[in-house]
Design a protein around this motif. Structure first.
Motif, PDB file in Angstrom:
ATOM      1  N   SER A  23       0.837  -1.203   0.000  1.00  0.00           N
ATOM      2  CA  SER A  23       0.000   0.000   0.000  1.00  0.00           C
ATOM      3  C   SER A  23       0.872   1.254   0.000  1.00  0.00           C
ATOM      4  CB  SER A  23      -0.883   0.032   1.256  1.00  0.00           C
ATOM      5  OG  SER A  23      -1.897  -0.920   1.168  1.00  0.00           O
ATOM      6  N   ARG A  27       1.591   4.280  -3.054  1.00  0.00           N
ATOM      7  CA  ARG A  27       1.354   5.692  -2.717  1.00  0.00           C
ATOM      8  C   ARG A  27       2.633   6.503  -2.826  1.00  0.00           C
ATOM      9  NH1 ARG A  27      -2.435   2.623  -0.421  1.00  0.00           N
ATOM     10  NH2 ARG A  27      -4.445   3.472   0.207  1.00  0.00           N
ATOM     11  N   THR A  96      -5.262  -1.572  -6.226  1.00  0.00           N
ATOM     12  CA  THR A  96      -4.773  -0.314  -5.652  1.00  0.00           C
ATOM     13  C   THR A  96      -4.177   0.560  -6.745  1.00  0.00           C
ATOM     14  OG1 THR A  96      -4.210  -1.560  -3.667  1.00  0.00           O
ATOM     15  CG2 THR A  96      -3.344   0.668  -3.825  1.00  0.00           C
ATOM     16  N   ALA A 169     -16.297   0.467   3.228  1.00  0.00           N
ATOM     17  CA  ALA A 169     -15.071   0.892   3.911  1.00  0.00           C
ATOM     18  C   ALA A 169     -13.919   0.495   3.003  1.00  0.00           C
ATOM     19  CB  ALA A 169     -14.958   0.198   5.260  1.00  0.00           C
ATOM     20  N   SER A 170     -13.453   1.428   2.198  1.00  0.00           N
ATOM     21  CA  SER A 170     -12.400   1.102   1.239  1.00  0.00           C
ATOM     22  C   SER A 170     -11.390   2.233   1.164  1.00  0.00           C
ATOM     23  CB  SER A 170     -13.008   0.866  -0.149  1.00  0.00           C
ATOM     24  OG  SER A 170     -11.999   0.957  -1.133  1.00  0.00           O
ATOM     25  N   ALA A 171     -10.140   1.902   1.487  1.00  0.00           N
ATOM     26  CA  ALA A 171      -9.071   2.905   1.394  1.00  0.00           C
ATOM     27  C   ALA A 171      -8.821   3.278  -0.055  1.00  0.00           C
ATOM     28  CB  ALA A 171      -7.799   2.354   2.022  1.00  0.00           C
ATOM     29  N   GLN A 172      -9.126   2.364  -0.956  1.00  0.00           N
ATOM     30  CA  GLN A 172      -8.902   2.659  -2.371  1.00  0.00           C
ATOM     31  C   GLN A 172      -9.893   3.711  -2.854  1.00  0.00           C
ATOM     32  OE1 GLN A 172      -8.841  -1.109  -4.383  1.00  0.00           O
ATOM     33  NE2 GLN A 172      -6.987  -1.759  -3.332  1.00  0.00           N
ATOM     34  N   ARG A 197      -7.794   1.671   6.069  1.00  0.00           N
ATOM     35  CA  ARG A 197      -6.393   2.064   6.288  1.00  0.00           C
ATOM     36  C   ARG A 197      -6.177   3.538   5.942  1.00  0.00           C
ATOM     37  NH1 ARG A 197      -3.628  -2.422   2.778  1.00  0.00           N
ATOM     38  NH2 ARG A 197      -5.332  -3.521   3.755  1.00  0.00           N
ATOM     39  N   ILE A 318      -8.440  -6.978   6.509  1.00  0.00           N
ATOM     40  CA  ILE A 318      -9.126  -7.473   5.315  1.00  0.00           C
ATOM     41  C   ILE A 318      -8.251  -8.399   4.464  1.00  0.00           C
ATOM     42  CG2 ILE A 318      -8.646  -5.375   3.915  1.00  0.00           C
ATOM     43  CD1 ILE A 318     -11.938  -7.364   3.865  1.00  0.00           C
ATOM     44  N   ASP A 319      -6.977  -8.038   4.266  1.00  0.00           N
ATOM     45  CA  ASP A 319      -6.128  -8.875   3.402  1.00  0.00           C
ATOM     46  C   ASP A 319      -5.595 -10.111   4.125  1.00  0.00           C
ATOM     47  OD1 ASP A 319      -6.539  -7.093   1.353  1.00  0.00           O
ATOM     48  OD2 ASP A 319      -4.693  -5.972   1.725  1.00  0.00           O
ATOM     49  N   GLU A 342     -16.635  -8.053   1.256  1.00  0.00           N
ATOM     50  CA  GLU A 342     -15.614  -7.471   0.369  1.00  0.00           C
ATOM     51  C   GLU A 342     -14.604  -8.526  -0.113  1.00  0.00           C
ATOM     52  OE1 GLU A 342     -14.486  -4.170  -0.959  1.00  0.00           O
ATOM     53  OE2 GLU A 342     -16.658  -4.256  -0.942  1.00  0.00           O
ATOM     54  N   LYS A 346     -11.984  -9.396  -4.105  1.00  0.00           N
ATOM     55  CA  LYS A 346     -10.538  -9.155  -4.075  1.00  0.00           C
ATOM     56  C   LYS A 346      -9.906  -9.859  -5.287  1.00  0.00           C
ATOM     57  CE  LYS A 346     -10.423  -6.602  -0.392  1.00  0.00           C
ATOM     58  NZ  LYS A 346     -10.085  -5.175  -0.517  1.00  0.00           N
TER      59      LYS A 346
HETATM   60  C1  S3P Z   1      -5.555  -1.251  -0.195  1.00  0.00           C
HETATM   61  C2  S3P Z   1      -6.793  -1.256   0.367  1.00  0.00           C
HETATM   62  C3  S3P Z   1      -7.583  -2.472   0.582  1.00  0.00           C
HETATM   63  C4  S3P Z   1      -6.750  -3.735   0.458  1.00  0.00           C
HETATM   64  C5  S3P Z   1      -5.810  -3.692  -0.688  1.00  0.00           C
HETATM   65  C6  S3P Z   1      -4.884  -2.500  -0.574  1.00  0.00           C
HETATM   66  C7  S3P Z   1      -4.869   0.036  -0.365  1.00  0.00           C
HETATM   67  O1  S3P Z   1      -8.609  -2.471  -0.346  1.00  0.00           O
HETATM   68  O2  S3P Z   1      -7.577  -4.864   0.365  1.00  0.00           O
HETATM   69  O3  S3P Z   1      -5.037  -4.861  -0.739  1.00  0.00           O
HETATM   70  O4  S3P Z   1      -3.644   0.054  -0.551  1.00  0.00           O
HETATM   71  O5  S3P Z   1      -5.546   1.076  -0.322  1.00  0.00           O
HETATM   72  P1  S3P Z   1      -9.953  -1.671  -0.026  1.00  0.00           P
HETATM   73  O6  S3P Z   1      -9.620  -0.609   0.938  1.00  0.00           O
HETATM   74  O7  S3P Z   1     -10.464  -1.120  -1.291  1.00  0.00           O
HETATM   75  O8  S3P Z   1     -10.849  -2.709   0.598  1.00  0.00           O
END
Ligand code: S3P
Length: 432
Positions: A23, A27, A96, A169-172, A197, A318-319, A342, A346
Motif C-alpha cells: 500500500s 502511494r 490499488t 469501507a475502502s481505502a482505495q 487504512r 481485510i487482506d 468485500e 478481491k
Molecule cells: C488497499 C486497500 C484495501 C486492500 C488492498 C490494498 C490500499 O482495499 O484490500 O489490498 O492500498 O488502499 P480496499 O480498501 O479497497 O478494501
C-alpha cells in the motif's frame, strides 16, 4: 506455471525482514510523482503490482531511477506536471494501482486509458467511477464504467470538491477521491462506514498537505502543493508478515522475529485477532518511519482457540482473513468471520477460494454470504491446492502445508510475485 511443494515443518526459527509495504509503495511513487522536488524512496516493494505503478508513472512523464531492490528516486513534477500518456496504462493485477491512479488521472487536463490482467478487469470499478464522475471527470469503461478498461478524460481545472459518503469501507475509494480532490478548488471530504487504512492521509501529511481526520470522515482542501520529503523509508508489509505470524503460531516449536514491520493501527487487525486466539506475539522496538508506526514482532508457538471476527475489525484485517482462516482451522472451537463480503471482490473470491482449499486438507469450513465458520482440528492433511490466481491464497495454503501431515502442493504460485518476491526463499530458510 510454477508450483510450491511443502512438507511438515519441525518448527520455524530465525529472523526475517519481509519486503516493503505494498500500500505504501504504490502511494510513495504516485505522491512523489506529483510532489515538488526529488524523493529518495527506500524499502520499496519490488513486486509486480508496484513495479506496474512505476511503469505507469513513467508513462506520465515522470523520471524514476531504480537503485537495486527497494531503492527508487522519483523526480517530482508538481501537481500540474504530468503528461498525457502515449499508450494504455496497464496496472496488471493491482486494484490499488488502478483505483488510486484513476483518482489522480481524473484531476488531469488530459486523456488516459487504464487496464489490467484477466482478474483485475473483472473487479468492481463503479465504486470509484461514480464519485470521480461527480467531481467532473468523464469516465467510460466496460458495462457503462463498472469494469476496466477505463477511459478517463480528466476534469483538469474544473474539478469539483465533493462530500462523498462511501457505501464501502475502502481505502482505495477514499484515496481515489482525495487524489482527485487535490485538484479541486474547495474542500473534499470522504466518510465511510468503518475506518479503512489511513496511509493516504498520513503520507499526504508527510508531503506537507493538511488533511483533517475526524474518525470516519477525512477532509482536505484542494490545490495544496506536495513538498518532496527528501527521503521516504517504507517499512515491511504487515500483510506479508501475516503469513509467518500464522505459521509460527500453528507449527509447534516455532520462535521467530519479524523485523521492521509497519504496525499502523488501521492494519493491525491480524495481531489483535491472533492475540485474541491466544497467540504469543510481542511488539519490540516501537518506532516511527515516514509517519507510520513500526515494530519488530516476536512470535512463538502457542495452541490457539477460536475467535469472533466482525465489524470494525474486518477492514483492519481485510487482506489477512485468508491466513486467519488457516489459523482458525488449527484452533480449538469454531471461529466465525462475518461482515467480510468485500473478500468476494478481491484478487479472487477469497471466501470461496480459501473455504474450498482448506476443505481439501480436511478442514471443517462453512461458507457464509459475508464470511465463514471454521471449526478447528489439531492437524490438517497435506493435499494438492490451487492458488486461484491469487497471491494471498497461494501463501495461505503454503502455511497450512507447513503445519499439515504429509506433503502439500500449491499449484500456480507465480502470483506470489505480485506482492512477496523472495517468499519461497524466506520460507525455506525459516521453516525447515
Ligand atoms: C488497499 C486497500 C484495501 C486492500 C488492498 C490494498 C490500499 O482495499 O484490500 O489490498 O492500498 O488502499 P480496499 O480498501 O479497497 O478494501
Amino acid at each position: 506455471m510454477s508450483d510450491l511443494h511443502l512438507r511438515p515443518s519441525r518448527g520455524l526459527a530465525g529472523e526475517l525482514t519481509p519486503p516493503g509495504d505494498k500500500s505504501l509503495s504504490h502511494r510513495a511513487v504516485m505522491f512523489a510523482a506529483v510532489a515538488e522536488g526529488k524523493t529518495d524512496i527506500t524499502g520499496f516493494l519490488p513486486g509486480e503490482d508496484t513495479l506496474n505503478t512505476v511503469k505507469a508513472v513513467r508513462m506520465l512523464g515522470v523520471t524514476v531511477e531504480e537503485h537495486g531492490p527497494g531503492g527508487l528516486t522519483v523526480h517530482g513534477r508538481g501537481l500540474e506536471g504530468l503528461a498525457e500518456p502515449a499508450g494504455v496504462l496497464d496496472l496488471g493485477n493491482s486494484g490499488t494501482g488502478m483505483r488510486l491512479l484513476a483518482g489522480l488521472l481524473a484531476g488531469q487536463d488530459f486523456f488516459s486509458v487504464l487496464t489490467g490482467d484477466q482478474y483485475l478487469v473483472k473487479r468492481p470499478m463503479g465504486r470509484i467511477v461514480e464519485p470521480l464522475r461527480r467531481m467532473g471527470a468523464v469516465i467510460d469503461g466496460r458495462s457503462g464504467g463498472k469494469l476496466a478498461p477505463l477511459a478517463v478524460r480528466g476534469a483538469g481545472g474544473n474539478v469539483r470538491a465533493i462530500d462523498y459518503v462511501s457505501p464501502v469501507a475502502s481505502a482505495q475509494v477514499k484515496s481515489a477521491v482525495l487524489l482527485c480532490g487535490l485538484y479541486a478548488g474547495g474542500v473534499t471530504s470522504v466518510s465511510e462506514p468503518h475506518k479503512s487504512r489511513d496511509h493516504t492521509e498520513r503520507m499526504l501529511r508527510f508531503f506537507g498537505v493538511k488533511v483533517k481526520d475526524e474518525g470516519l470522515q477525512v477532509s482536505m482542501a484542494g490545490r495544496q502543493a506536495l513538498r518532496a520529503p527528501g527521503t521516504l523509508e517504507i517499512p515491511s508489509d504487515i500483510s506479508s508478515a501475516a503469513f509467518f505470524l500464522v505459521a509460527a503460531s500453528i507449527v509447534p516449536g516455532s520462535d521467530i522475529l519479524i523485523r521492521n514491520v509497519g504496525v499502523n493501527p488501521t492494519r493491525t487487525g491480524i495481531i489483535d485477532i491472533l492475540t485474541s486466539m491466544g497467540a504469543d506475539i510481542v511488539l519490540e522496538k516501537r518506532r516511527e518511519q515516514a509517519g507510520e508506526p513500526v515494530a519488530d514482532l516476536r512470535v512463538r508457538y502457542r495452541r490457539l482457540h477460536a475467535a469472533q471476527v466482525s465489524g470494525d475489525l474486518v477492514p483492519r484485517a481485510i487482506d489477512e482473513l485468508p491466513v486467519i482462516a488457516v489459523a482458525a482451522a488449527h484452533a480449538e472451537g469454531t471461529t466465525v468471520i462475518r461482515d467480510a463480503a468485500e473478500l468476494r471482490v478481491k484478487e479472487s473470491d477469497r471466501i470461496a477460494a480459501i473455504a474450498g482449499e482448506l476443505r481439501k486438507m480436511g478442514a471443517v469450513v462453512r461458507e457464509l454470504p459475508d464470511g465463514m465458520e471454521i471449526t478447528g482440528r489439531e492437524r490438517l492433511a497435506g493435499a494438492v491446492c490451487e492458488s486461484h490466481g491469487d497471491h494471498r491464497i497461494a501463501m495461505s495454503m503454503a502455511m497450512a502445508g507447513l503445519a499439515a501431515f504429509g506433503e502439500t502442493t500449491v499449484k500456480d504460485t507465480a502470483w506470489i510475485e505480485t506482492s512477496f518476491p523472495g517468499f519461497e526463499r524466506m520460507l525455506t530458510q525459516l521453516a525447515y
